[in-house]
Design an enzyme around this catalytic site. Structure first.
Site, PDB file in Angstrom:
ATOM      1  N   SER A 216      -2.044   5.810  14.428  1.00 23.18           N
ATOM      2  CA  SER A 216      -2.637   7.142  14.477  1.00 23.18           C
ATOM      3  C   SER A 216      -1.573   8.222  14.389  1.00 23.18           C
ATOM      4  O   SER A 216      -0.481   8.070  14.925  1.00 23.18           O
ATOM      5  CB  SER A 216      -3.437   7.328  15.774  1.00 23.18           C
ATOM      6  OG  SER A 216      -3.977   8.634  15.837  1.00 23.18           O
TER       7      SER A 216
ATOM      8  N   ALA B  87      -0.165   4.517  -0.589  1.00 17.75           N
ATOM      9  CA  ALA B  87      -0.832   5.798  -0.416  1.00 17.75           C
ATOM     10  C   ALA B  87       0.004   6.621   0.569  1.00 17.75           C
ATOM     11  O   ALA B  87       1.107   6.213   0.969  1.00 17.75           O
ATOM     12  CB  ALA B  87      -2.256   5.603   0.074  1.00 17.75           C
TER      13      ALA B  87
ATOM     14  N   GLY C  28       0.831  -1.207   0.000  1.00 12.96           N
ATOM     15  CA  GLY C  28       0.000   0.000   0.000  1.00 12.96           C
ATOM     16  C   GLY C  28       0.857   1.245   0.000  1.00 12.96           C
ATOM     17  O   GLY C  28       1.538   1.528   0.988  1.00 12.96           O
TER      18      GLY C  28
ATOM     19  N   HIS D   7     -10.012   5.395  20.434  1.00 12.72           N
ATOM     20  CA  HIS D   7      -9.204   6.602  20.209  1.00 12.72           C
ATOM     21  C   HIS D   7      -9.913   7.523  19.222  1.00 12.72           C
ATOM     22  O   HIS D   7     -10.047   8.727  19.445  1.00 12.72           O
ATOM     23  CB  HIS D   7      -7.824   6.216  19.674  1.00 12.72           C
ATOM     24  CG  HIS D   7      -7.065   7.347  19.031  1.00 12.72           C
ATOM     25  ND1 HIS D   7      -7.343   7.802  17.749  1.00 12.72           N
ATOM     26  CD2 HIS D   7      -6.044   8.121  19.483  1.00 12.72           C
ATOM     27  CE1 HIS D   7      -6.546   8.804  17.458  1.00 12.72           C
ATOM     28  NE2 HIS D   7      -5.743   9.019  18.483  1.00 12.72           N
ATOM     29  N   ASN D   8     -10.385   6.962  18.107  1.00 10.99           N
ATOM     30  CA  ASN D   8     -11.030   7.781  17.088  1.00 10.99           C
ATOM     31  C   ASN D   8     -12.353   8.361  17.584  1.00 10.99           C
ATOM     32  O   ASN D   8     -12.705   9.491  17.251  1.00 10.99           O
ATOM     33  CB  ASN D   8     -11.259   6.961  15.823  1.00 10.99           C
ATOM     34  CG  ASN D   8      -9.982   6.747  15.032  1.00 10.99           C
ATOM     35  OD1 ASN D   8      -8.886   6.853  15.574  1.00 10.99           O
ATOM     36  ND2 ASN D   8     -10.105   6.440  13.762  1.00 10.99           N
TER      37      ASN D   8
ATOM     38  N   MET E  73      -0.083   7.311   3.825  1.00 11.69           N
ATOM     39  CA  MET E  73       0.344   6.668   5.080  1.00 11.69           C
ATOM     40  C   MET E  73       1.407   5.610   4.818  1.00 11.69           C
ATOM     41  O   MET E  73       2.413   5.523   5.537  1.00 11.69           O
ATOM     42  CB  MET E  73      -0.863   6.051   5.789  1.00 11.69           C
ATOM     43  CG  MET E  73      -1.782   7.045   6.446  1.00 11.69           C
ATOM     44  SD  MET E  73      -1.051   7.839   7.907  1.00 11.69           S
ATOM     45  CE  MET E  73      -1.136   6.485   9.085  1.00 11.69           C
TER      46      MET E  73
ATOM     47  N   GLU F 102     -11.479  11.181  19.700  1.00 11.62           N
ATOM     48  CA  GLU F 102     -11.067  12.250  18.779  1.00 11.62           C
ATOM     49  C   GLU F 102     -12.291  13.026  18.278  1.00 11.62           C
ATOM     50  O   GLU F 102     -12.277  14.257  18.229  1.00 11.62           O
ATOM     51  CB  GLU F 102     -10.304  11.626  17.607  1.00 11.62           C
ATOM     52  CG  GLU F 102      -9.871  12.578  16.521  1.00 11.62           C
ATOM     53  CD  GLU F 102      -9.277  11.816  15.350  1.00 11.62           C
ATOM     54  OE1 GLU F 102      -9.686  12.085  14.198  1.00 11.62           O
ATOM     55  OE2 GLU F 102      -8.401  10.945  15.572  1.00 11.62           O
TER      56      GLU F 102
ATOM     57  N   SER G 192     -43.540 -11.017  32.436  1.00 15.83           N
ATOM     58  CA  SER G 192     -42.641 -11.284  31.331  1.00 15.83           C
ATOM     59  C   SER G 192     -41.288 -11.751  31.878  1.00 15.83           C
ATOM     60  O   SER G 192     -41.002 -11.606  33.075  1.00 15.83           O
ATOM     61  CB  SER G 192     -42.465 -10.005  30.510  1.00 15.83           C
ATOM     62  OG  SER G 192     -41.532 -10.215  29.469  1.00 15.83           O
TER      63      SER G 192
ATOM     64  N   THR H  83      -1.136  -1.534  -7.909  1.00 12.31           N
ATOM     65  CA  THR H  83      -0.770  -0.826  -9.139  1.00 12.31           C
ATOM     66  C   THR H  83       0.742  -0.661  -9.120  1.00 12.31           C
ATOM     67  O   THR H  83       1.296   0.234  -8.455  1.00 12.31           O
ATOM     68  CB  THR H  83      -1.462   0.549  -9.212  1.00 12.31           C
ATOM     69  OG1 THR H  83      -2.880   0.371  -9.087  1.00 12.31           O
ATOM     70  CG2 THR H  83      -1.148   1.244 -10.525  1.00 12.31           C
TER      71      THR H  83
ATOM     72  N   ARG I 247     -42.716   0.174  32.639  1.00 13.77           N
ATOM     73  CA  ARG I 247     -42.446  -1.059  31.895  1.00 13.77           C
ATOM     74  C   ARG I 247     -43.258  -2.226  32.453  1.00 13.77           C
ATOM     75  O   ARG I 247     -43.771  -3.059  31.703  1.00 13.77           O
ATOM     76  CB  ARG I 247     -40.955  -1.399  31.934  1.00 13.77           C
ATOM     77  CG  ARG I 247     -40.064  -0.388  31.219  1.00 13.77           C
ATOM     78  CD  ARG I 247     -38.595  -0.798  31.265  1.00 13.77           C
ATOM     79  NE  ARG I 247     -38.332  -1.927  30.385  1.00 13.77           N
ATOM     80  CZ  ARG I 247     -37.854  -3.091  30.770  1.00 13.77           C
ATOM     81  NH1 ARG I 247     -37.601  -3.331  32.050  1.00 13.77           N
ATOM     82  NH2 ARG I 247     -37.643  -4.056  29.899  1.00 13.77           N
TER      83      ARG I 247
ATOM     84  N   LYS J 137      -7.872   1.494  18.994  1.00 11.40           N
ATOM     85  CA  LYS J 137      -7.797   2.545  17.968  1.00 11.40           C
ATOM     86  C   LYS J 137      -9.194   3.104  17.669  1.00 11.40           C
ATOM     87  O   LYS J 137      -9.361   4.324  17.458  1.00 11.40           O
ATOM     88  CB  LYS J 137      -7.173   1.978  16.688  1.00 11.40           C
ATOM     89  CG  LYS J 137      -7.134   2.967  15.504  1.00 11.40           C
ATOM     90  CD  LYS J 137      -6.364   4.230  15.828  1.00 11.40           C
ATOM     91  CE  LYS J 137      -5.942   5.019  14.595  1.00 11.40           C
ATOM     92  NZ  LYS J 137      -7.008   5.400  13.681  1.00 11.40           N
TER      93      LYS J 137
ATOM     94  N   VAL K  31      -3.926  -0.808   3.532  1.00 11.97           N
ATOM     95  CA  VAL K  31      -4.897  -0.706   2.443  1.00 11.97           C
ATOM     96  C   VAL K  31      -6.260  -0.394   3.030  1.00 11.97           C
ATOM     97  O   VAL K  31      -6.460  -0.406   4.243  1.00 11.97           O
ATOM     98  CB  VAL K  31      -4.948  -2.017   1.620  1.00 11.97           C
ATOM     99  CG1 VAL K  31      -3.585  -2.294   0.996  1.00 11.97           C
ATOM    100  CG2 VAL K  31      -5.387  -3.202   2.483  1.00 11.97           C
ATOM    101  N   LYS K  32      -7.217  -0.095   2.172  1.00 12.88           N
ATOM    102  CA  LYS K  32      -8.554   0.259   2.610  1.00 12.88           C
ATOM    103  C   LYS K  32      -9.172  -0.864   3.429  1.00 12.88           C
ATOM    104  O   LYS K  32      -9.080  -2.045   3.070  1.00 12.88           O
ATOM    105  CB  LYS K  32      -9.435   0.566   1.395  1.00 12.88           C
ATOM    106  CG  LYS K  32     -10.812   1.085   1.757  1.00 12.88           C
ATOM    107  CD  LYS K  32     -11.598   1.437   0.499  1.00 12.88           C
ATOM    108  CE  LYS K  32     -12.989   1.953   0.872  1.00 12.88           C
ATOM    109  NZ  LYS K  32     -13.782   2.291  -0.348  1.00 12.88           N
TER     110      LYS K  32
END
Length: 490
Positions: free
Chosen positions: A131, A14, A12, A189-190, A16, A193, A485, A37, A453, A186, A77-78
């Protein structure tokens, strides 16, 4: 036949991928680069990688042939099908003990599945969060690896070598745990963020529309905030954004359309928090605020028809009152940030219990201390809290954070109340305060909810005058009978 010299292969090229390869090269590791590619391999070798030890490969077999054993191959990669496709292409060329690494933003459940699948083939699999964006990849990211524990020793030197370093040279990388735990951390973390960014945007909105401050005035305020407890990467870049001018000398930020995008990791955090019954309310509000921002055309139409108070605060007219309210906004931002991280850690604790992971919470704070998007001085305090008490149930109960909330509380409440009166939306500030008040309440009105309830669905209830675990049903209307119930929590 030449002897393989590659320490690690990376798939990969790209932004990153290229930057991480260059980072690895800088730290003395021999990297073999491959891209689907293949013309990108040649372009990379002739461009950014020219004059380095970096090797190229134009096929999967060539990539594998150039690597030392055990072979270490990292995919950037994606997320999704592309990762599975590369795993299938690689497996026929690998040997038992070889290591596959997914460095993308994969969903932790996919990583759990891939770990089991690769181990069934005699291979090891690591799913690692990376990250820090383009600059982090090049100069030192935060790296959060998890998966096949036996593989850690073989990648530790590389990962810790290229990761960001903080006080004392400590690397912002350590083994997180089994299965999908690295990608889970992660993901959280995001999500945090998302929360940090939303809180900063709400502070900006109050300063701009509540107090009528200019971009240059706000630039100076954020520069000041970045010198204290709010010192962080996101406050720092906000400072810089507010000072940046368009070609005509006006603030560029004012020319940017107010519609926010998202890639999905924040949404994943919210979905999993619901599945684990963890009230990660601030991250949820941050995600939904982005959704509301995307409704631009609809909001413009609504603004013409739905009326509210004028947003300008009375404090804007008097310098002393204005400065006091700016201090209150700072306190609201810091207190809300504490709540957001407390909720994030609640989610990780619940996930660890649910999925059988042994997470080092102080270690996670250290991994986030540098390199990553949420890096801040604040994370050092979280590490201290968990180093002092590894079994800490909630960050809000730590002495330092409890004292900080107490210090900030008056200003925090003033900001939320003032914003509500003036019609300035502060969903993240507001939900953080609401959660704090709920969490500190020994009694909540859920007794009425449970009665409701039981009334309409015979869902039963517990009683304050009986031991926990005993359930009761009342025939509220005299017509329902005594059948109840099943009792369960989804």
């Amino acid at each position: 036949m030449s002897i393989p010299t590659g320490d690690i292969g990376l798939i990969g090229l790209a932004v990153m991928g290229q930057n991480l390869i260059l980072n690895m090269n800088d730290h003395g590791f021999n990297v073999v680069a491959y891209n689907r590619t293949t013309s990108k391999v040649d372009e990379f070798l002739a461009g950014e990688a020219r004059g380095t030890r970096i090797q190229g490969a134009h096929s999967i077999p060539e990539l594998v042939s150039k690597l030392k054993t055990p072979r270490r191959i990292m995919m950037l990669v994606k997320a999704g099908q592309a990762v599975d496709d590369f795993i299938e292409q690689l497996i026929p060329h690998l040997s038992p003990g070889d290591i596959l690494i997914d460095g993308g933003n994969s969903l932790y459940g996919d990583t759990e599945r891939r770990v089991k699948y690769c181990e069934s083939k005699g291979l090891h699999f690591i799913g690692t969060g990376v990250s820090g964006g383009e600059e982090g990849a090049r100069r030192g990211p935060s790296i959060m690896p998890g998966g096949s524990a036996k593989a850690w020793a073989a990648v530790k030197d590389i990962f810790q070598g290229v990761s960001a370093k903080v006080e004392g040279g400590s690397p912002c990388c350590d083994w997180v745990g089994d299965g999908g735990s690295g990608h889970y951390v992660k993901m959280v973390h995001n999500g945090i963020e998302y929360g940090d960014m939303q809180l900063i945007c709400e502070a900006y909105n109050l300063l701009k529309n509540g107090l009528g401050l200019s971009a240059d005035e706000m630039h100076r305020i954020f520069a000041d905030w970045n010198q204290g407890e709010l010192d962080s990467f996101l406050i720092e870049i906000t400072r810089d954004i507010l000072a940046f001018k368009d070609t005509d000398g006006s603030p560029l930020v004012d020319r940017i359309l107010d519609t926010a995008g998202q890639k999905g990791t924040g949404k994943w955090t919210v979905i999993d928090s619901a599945n684990l019954a963890q009230p990660v309310t601030l991250i949820a509000e941050a995600v939904f605020s982005r959704c509301v921002s995307a409704m631009k055309e609809e909001r413009v139409k609504a603004a013409r028809k739905l009326k509210g108070p004028k947003p300008l605060l009375g404090a804007s007219k008097k310098p002393a009152a204005r400065d006091a309210f700016i201090a209150d906004i700072k306190d609201a931002l810091y207190a809300s940030k504490i709540v957001s991280y407390a909720q994030g850690y609640m989610l990780m604790r619940a996930a660890a219990a649910e999925y059988g992971w042994k997470l080092n919470y102080g270690g996670i704070a250290l991994m986030w201390r540098g390199g990553c998007i949420i890096r801040s001085r604040f994370l050092g305090k979280i590490k201290e809290a968990y180093d002092k008490n590894p079994k800490l149930a909630n960050l809000l109960l730590d002495d330092y954070f409890r004292a900080e909330i107490k210090r900030c509380q008056k200003g925090w409440r003033n900001v939320v109340a003032s914003a509500a009166k003036k019609g300035i939306p502060v969903p993240a500030f507001g939900t953080a305060l609401a959660f704090y008040d709920q969490y500190r309440s020994a009694i909540l009105p859920a007794n009425l909810l449970q009665a409701q309830r039981d009334y309409f669905g015979a869902h039963t209830y517990e009683r304050v005058d009986r031991p926990r675990g005993q359930f009761f049903h009342t025939n509220w209307t005299g017509r329902g009978g005594s059948v109840s119930s099943s009792t369960y929590n989804a």
